[in-house]
Design a protein around this motif. Structure first.
Motif, PDB file in Angstrom:
ATOM      1  N   GLN A 277      -4.517  -0.677   7.174  1.00 58.12           N
ATOM      2  CA  GLN A 277      -4.766   1.111   7.203  1.00 58.12           C
ATOM      3  C   GLN A 277      -3.457   1.959   7.272  1.00 58.12           C
ATOM      4  O   GLN A 277      -2.909   1.207   8.171  1.00 58.12           O
ATOM      5  CB  GLN A 277      -5.919   1.635   8.432  1.00 58.12           C
ATOM      6  CG  GLN A 277      -6.644   0.436   8.277  1.00 58.12           C
ATOM      7  CD  GLN A 277      -8.223   0.821   7.649  1.00 58.12           C
ATOM      8  OE1 GLN A 277      -7.949   1.281   6.199  1.00 58.12           O
ATOM      9  NE2 GLN A 277      -8.395  -0.709   7.293  1.00 58.12           N
TER      10      GLN A 277
ATOM     11  N   THR B 219      -5.063   9.091   3.967  1.00 60.58           N
ATOM     12  CA  THR B 219      -4.426   9.442   2.783  1.00 60.58           C
ATOM     13  C   THR B 219      -4.552  10.839   3.199  1.00 60.58           C
ATOM     14  O   THR B 219      -4.392  11.463   1.402  1.00 60.58           O
ATOM     15  CB  THR B 219      -4.641   9.031   1.413  1.00 60.58           C
ATOM     16  OG1 THR B 219      -5.991   8.388   1.932  1.00 60.58           O
ATOM     17  CG2 THR B 219      -3.699   7.061   2.179  1.00 60.58           C
TER      18      THR B 219
ATOM     19  N   TYR C   8       0.969   2.755   9.648  1.00 62.91           N
ATOM     20  CA  TYR C   8       0.062   1.918  10.087  1.00 62.91           C
ATOM     21  C   TYR C   8      -1.355   1.445  11.255  1.00 62.91           C
ATOM     22  O   TYR C   8       0.073   1.576  12.232  1.00 62.91           O
ATOM     23  CB  TYR C   8       0.799   0.620   8.906  1.00 62.91           C
ATOM     24  CG  TYR C   8       1.539  -0.371   9.542  1.00 62.91           C
ATOM     25  CD1 TYR C   8       0.524  -1.828   9.877  1.00 62.91           C
ATOM     26  CD2 TYR C   8       2.597   0.528   9.991  1.00 62.91           C
ATOM     27  CE1 TYR C   8       1.970  -2.219  10.888  1.00 62.91           C
ATOM     28  CE2 TYR C   8       3.244  -0.537   9.828  1.00 62.91           C
ATOM     29  CZ  TYR C   8       2.969  -2.047  11.202  1.00 62.91           C
ATOM     30  OH  TYR C   8       4.196  -2.785  11.320  1.00 62.91           O
TER      31      TYR C   8
ATOM     32  N   THR D 145       1.819   2.209  -3.511  1.00 64.24           N
ATOM     33  CA  THR D 145       1.126   2.443  -4.411  1.00 64.24           C
ATOM     34  C   THR D 145       1.063   4.312  -3.701  1.00 64.24           C
ATOM     35  O   THR D 145       0.685   5.176  -4.577  1.00 64.24           O
ATOM     36  CB  THR D 145      -0.527   1.829  -3.930  1.00 64.24           C
ATOM     37  OG1 THR D 145      -0.828   1.768  -2.796  1.00 64.24           O
ATOM     38  CG2 THR D 145      -0.258   0.778  -4.729  1.00 64.24           C
ATOM     39  N   LEU D 146       1.309   4.738  -2.243  1.00 63.63           N
ATOM     40  CA  LEU D 146       0.816   5.916  -2.122  1.00 63.63           C
ATOM     41  C   LEU D 146       2.280   6.887  -2.318  1.00 63.63           C
ATOM     42  O   LEU D 146       1.998   8.422  -2.510  1.00 63.63           O
ATOM     43  CB  LEU D 146       0.553   5.837  -0.981  1.00 63.63           C
ATOM     44  CG  LEU D 146      -0.831   5.012  -0.762  1.00 63.63           C
ATOM     45  CD1 LEU D 146      -0.986   5.174   1.210  1.00 63.63           C
ATOM     46  CD2 LEU D 146      -1.919   6.040  -0.554  1.00 63.63           C
TER      47      LEU D 146
ATOM     48  N   GLN E 172       1.036  -1.199  -0.019  1.00 62.11           N
ATOM     49  CA  GLN E 172      -0.318   0.093   0.019  1.00 62.11           C
ATOM     50  C   GLN E 172       0.976   1.632   0.565  1.00 62.11           C
ATOM     51  O   GLN E 172       0.651   2.019  -0.727  1.00 62.11           O
ATOM     52  CB  GLN E 172      -1.082  -0.152   1.205  1.00 62.11           C
ATOM     53  CG  GLN E 172      -1.713  -1.065   1.468  1.00 62.11           C
ATOM     54  CD  GLN E 172      -2.859  -0.937   2.437  1.00 62.11           C
ATOM     55  OE1 GLN E 172      -3.352   0.529   2.162  1.00 62.11           O
ATOM     56  NE2 GLN E 172      -3.597  -1.739   3.024  1.00 62.11           N
TER      57      GLN E 172
END
Length: 384
Positions: free
Chosen positions: A224, A197, A216, A109-110, A106
């Motif tokens: 998350q 985000t 996270y 991708t962020l 994740q």
């Protein structure tokens, strides 16, 4: 690197002469390990505990690597790396359990930076089991979400826990005497406003002086991943026989956190800053050298029983029991019994639950082994 801080401290315009002399002598190079300088450090602390608290906070928030991406305290050992599932033996202090692959996926991708620490904000419960909620100026999707927490420890704290084999409940049950951590033991307890985000929300918090990190947590089996803002920090060490608590929080917390009353109201600190902390806060906050920390304030310092302040509370870490919060009194009850379990320091009085604000008598701990004020040991699990 740390000696640069000493030069900065020389330039600080102090609130009082005693603060000036202490700041000019303090050196961040060896602040985690007092060693033979313990008596000198203690003398500086006794001259102005509040100035020493800010010295420690400054040292902890210096860059910890050549990239300047992580601060010193971020590289301490988090408790989720110490009290492992099934009571397993933790890795050595300088080795970490790998960040979960799902978190890294994740994060990629962020566009997050893999060189920076990913903080596992694994707790939402305060001491009383309640949660502090986000509210006020937070985005609609964040309203009512909990403030999160993370505990970390220094190397000598971890090494003592490892040597005593009390990283699981089995080791604590096998104790035959009280624990006694070295005077180089450190712990931190931190509180966090979850950003996720939302870049606009992060920009708002950063403009209000919050330090933000990659973070996270695990919820219902799903990680998350996002960002979080540091709202509060307890800095704890064993400089004196009874440990020292210093507590900081962001001055804008009431804009983003609320009580769980109906209707929700802004969460304000009620015990500080103490009168002794006010001038020292001003001295540090108004000096350009400390601009990145200027929106954090010292709430107070507690280090001896029955000495002012008797009560000391951080609005983020003890929101629901500010009028009863005594760091040293509550932590002095840290104890374990192989037959009774962990000592229950919530005292049933006056038709409700109250917490001790003075030392309990020794007779209250018959059959228990004291854990030397370290309640994080309660996070240990059984090794089945």
């Amino acid at each position: 690197m740390w000696r640069i801080v000493a030069i900065f401290l020389l330039a600080l315009a102090p609130a009082a002469c005693q603060a000036q002399s202490q700041q000019s002598r303090f050196d961040c190079n060896n602040f985690f390990n007092y060693g033979t300088s313990a008596s000198a450090t203690l003398q500086q602390f006794n001259t102005s505990p509040e100035t020493m608290a800010w010295n420690w906070f400054t040292c902890l928030n210096q860059p910890a690597d050549a990239y300047g991406l992580n601060r010193v305290w971020e590289l301490l050992k988090p408790t989720d790396q110490v009290y492992l599932p099934n009571g397993a033996v933790p890795l050595p202090y300088d080795q970490r359990e790998p960040t979960p692959a799902a978190v890294l996926a994740q994060a990629n991708t962020l566009g997050m930076d893999p060189r920076k620490v990913f903080h596992n904000l694994d707790s939402i419960q305060q001491v009383d089991g309640l949660v502090l909620e986000m509210g006020g100026a937070v985005p609609p999707e964040q309203q009512g979400r909990p403030v999160r927490f993370q505990l970390l420890m220094g190397s000598d704290t971890f090494n003592y826990i490892n040597a005593q084999k009390v990283y699981n409940v089995n080791g604590q049950a096998a104790l035959t005497s009280d624990l006694n951590f070295p005077n180089t033991a450190w712990e931190l307890k931190t509180s966090w406003i979850w950003i996720g985000t939302n870049q606009t929300f992060m920009n708002l918090l950063q403009s209000d002086g919050y330090y933000t990190v990659q973070a996270y947590y695990l919820q219902n089996g799903v990680y998350q991943v996002g960002y979080a803002a540091l709202s509060g920090m307890h800095v704890i060490n064993k400089l004196t026989p009874d440990w020292v608590w210093t507590s900081f929080e962001n001055i804008n917390n009431s804009k983003y956190t609320v009580t769980n009353a109906i209707p929700p109201t802004p969460m304000h600190n009620t015990t500080g800053p103490t009168p002794a902390a006010v001038p020292v806060n001003t001295a540090f906050q108004t000096n350009p050298v400390y601009l990145p920390l200027a929106k954090y304030e010292l709430i107070g310092v507690q280090h001896q029983f029955n000495q002012q302040p008797v009560l000391l509370a951080n609005s983020q870490l003890e929101s629901a029991f500010q009028s009863q919060s005594s760091c040293i009194a509550c932590h002095s009850t840290a104890a374990y019994s192989k037959t009774k379990g962990y000592f229950n320091f919530a005292l049933a009085q006056q038709g409700g639950i109250v917490y001790p604000t003075t030392a309990l008598p020794d007779s209250a701990f018959v059959g228990y082994n004291k854990l030397d004020f370290v309640w994080s040991l309660k996070r240990a699990q059984w090794q089945r």
